[in-house]
Design an enzyme around this catalytic site. Structure first.
Site, PDB file in Angstrom:
ATOM      1  N   ARG A 183       0.840  -1.113  -0.039  1.00 46.10           N
ATOM      2  CA  ARG A 183      -0.014   0.161   0.006  1.00 46.10           C
ATOM      3  C   ARG A 183       0.976   1.265   0.061  1.00 46.10           C
ATOM      4  NH1 ARG A 183      -4.766   1.369   4.336  1.00 46.10           N
ATOM      5  NH2 ARG A 183      -4.796   3.411   4.321  1.00 46.10           N
ATOM      6  N   TYR A 206       2.470 -10.222   6.978  1.00 43.66           N
ATOM      7  CA  TYR A 206       2.000  -8.876   6.899  1.00 43.66           C
ATOM      8  C   TYR A 206       3.531  -8.234   7.292  1.00 43.66           C
ATOM      9  CZ  TYR A 206      -0.230  -4.402   8.192  1.00 43.66           C
ATOM     10  OH  TYR A 206      -0.572  -2.886   8.110  1.00 43.66           O
ATOM     11  N   PHE A 229       1.346   2.547   5.308  1.00 40.24           N
ATOM     12  CA  PHE A 229       2.532   1.546   4.838  1.00 40.24           C
ATOM     13  C   PHE A 229       2.290   0.180   5.373  1.00 40.24           C
ATOM     14  CE2 PHE A 229       6.086  -1.354   4.829  1.00 40.24           C
ATOM     15  CZ  PHE A 229       6.978  -0.840   4.000  1.00 40.24           C
ATOM     16  N   GLU A 230       1.947  -0.752   4.371  1.00 36.75           N
ATOM     17  CA  GLU A 230       1.570  -2.111   4.676  1.00 36.75           C
ATOM     18  C   GLU A 230       1.999  -2.762   3.369  1.00 36.75           C
ATOM     19  OE1 GLU A 230      -2.381  -2.585   6.429  1.00 36.75           O
ATOM     20  OE2 GLU A 230      -3.276  -2.396   4.414  1.00 36.75           O
ATOM     21  N   ILE A 231       2.666  -4.036   3.697  1.00 37.88           N
ATOM     22  CA  ILE A 231       2.973  -5.285   2.736  1.00 37.88           C
ATOM     23  C   ILE A 231       2.392  -6.233   3.242  1.00 37.88           C
ATOM     24  CG2 ILE A 231       4.687  -6.340   1.493  1.00 37.88           C
ATOM     25  CD1 ILE A 231       6.340  -3.908   1.764  1.00 37.88           C
TER      26      ILE A 231
END
Length: 396
Positions: free
Chosen positions: A202, A228, A293-295
């Protein structure tokens, strides 16, 4: 002398809100059982001050043309860079794109997927296409995903706005903000454009990336079986999530089988570091992964546990009657239903979303001050919740 009808109505709605919140709190079970796993040592020094490198091998890198944009045998996996963005945020989105393309994606050429509740303009498409060699997809959020649910009482919503605005809950009056939080919480991964996509990164408008990253981040998530990845971990406004934890306790009371044996409940329920937050949020520390910010692996959001949890919260109405954000909702679900060893701190990815930073001590980084958490007022340093994550979970 009798009160005017408008004042009687206002008083009635106010009482309804008061009794609604009291009911949600007292209907919840007393507590969720903590796991038996031990704690790691207290944090006495910011790990970002210590030299840091890349995460553990295996690390997939560019070799020849294996990541070229038009290579039919590319080493890319099923993943995308993802942004919910409005046409008027074009300049800010271009800034974020240029930073991430310069530091990472010009090597790996993962596609961008842009979402908007309105049609993207030709200018938006033309200028974003000029920033990357990778494929870009422009998608519309389905109307049924964006509109306010039928079970939301708009009179109660308006009165909630008045009450929580007085308590300085930011963005409470913006309906679009509530819609965005709800969509990011439980609907984005249901979009048809992502039906065959598993991993996402994101990216928000107006963020900065500071460090060269020379490995395929998505392949690393897959190879190491991570659910995550986060970058910044902070406290939320407790006034915005007053009934989120009580509603969570009610859900767990009926679905205890969804709890991971290696969960992070202690991080979610800590009351030592900021007891005032825990008290106002009725047992929730308010710690959360900052989701700008997230992967992530979307299979977690698509799981039965998460979808039932989201549906429970959605029906409770807190996305509108309060200001439940996707960050605390995602974080609570991860803290309860995911194995905490599968949640990774991307300490090597230098990042800023005003007013907070993640700035590693790494020669591949430039443009930020090593170890700096904020460039705002000094009191903002107390918003850093990483010490609790390191205490109860891991520095991985």
């Amino acid at each position: 002398m009798a009160l005017p009808k408008s004042m009687r109505l206002l008083a009635a709605v106010t009482l309804c809100i008061f009794f609604y919140m009291v009911l949600q709190i007292y209907k919840a079970p007393a507590a969720i059982e903590r796991p038996s796993s031990g704690k790691i040592k207290e944090w006495t020094r910011d790990p970002q001050l210590d030299p840091s490198g890349e995460p553990p091998e295996p690390l997939r890198r560019v070799e020849g043309d294996n990541y070229e944009p038009n290579n039919p045998n590319s080493a890319r996996i099923n993943a995308t860079l993802l942004a919910l963005v409005r046409n008027e945020e074009l300049e800010d989105m271009l800034q974020s794109m240029r930073d991430l393309e310069r530091t990472w994606n010009h090597k790996f050429n993962y596609p961008w997927t842009f979402f908007n509740d309105k049609e993207f303009t030709e200018e938006f498409k033309k200028r974003t296409r000029a920033v990357t060699k990778a494929e870009i997809r422009y998608e519309i959020v389905p109307k049924e995903h964006w509109e306010i649910p039928s079970w939301i009482n708009m009179d109660l919503f308006q009165e909630s706005v008045a009450v929580l605005t007085e308590q300085d809950v930011q963005y409470m009056s913006k309906i679009s903000y509530h819609q965005m939080c709800r969509w990011n919480s439980g609907l984005f991964f249901k979009h048809p454009a992502l039906a065959n996509t598993r991993y996402y990164w994101r990216v928000e408008p107006k963020v900065h990336f500071f460090c060269d990253v020379d490995y395929d981040v998505f392949r690393w998530m897959q190879d190491h079986n991570k659910t995550y990845g986060f970058n910044i971990n902070i406290y939320d406004s407790p006034q915005s999530v007053t009934t989120l934890w009580p509603e969570t306790r009610k859900f767990i009371a009926d679905h205890a089988h969804y709890l991971s044996p290696n969960n992070a409940i202690e991080w979610l329920q800590d009351k030592e570091q900021r007891p005032g937050h825990n008290a106002k949020a009725n047992g929730y520390s308010t710690c959360h992964f900052w989701s700008n910010f997230e992967i992530g692996d979307m299979e977690f959001w698509r799981s039965r546990a998460y979808q039932e949890y989201f549906d429970h919260l959605d029906r409770a109405g807190g996305f509108f009657y309060e200001r439940w954000g996707d960050a605390p909702v995602h974080s609570i679900a991860l803290g309860l239903f995911a194995d905490k060893s599968k949640i990774h701190w991307f300490r090597d990815i230098g990042y800023q979303h005003i007013p907070f930073f993640n700035c590693p001590n790494n020669p591949k980084c430039s443009g930020c001050v090593t170890g700096r958490f904020t460039d705002g007022e000094a009191w903002l340093n107390q918003e850093d919740c990483r010490p609790l994550w390191f205490k109860y979970a891991s520095k991985d």
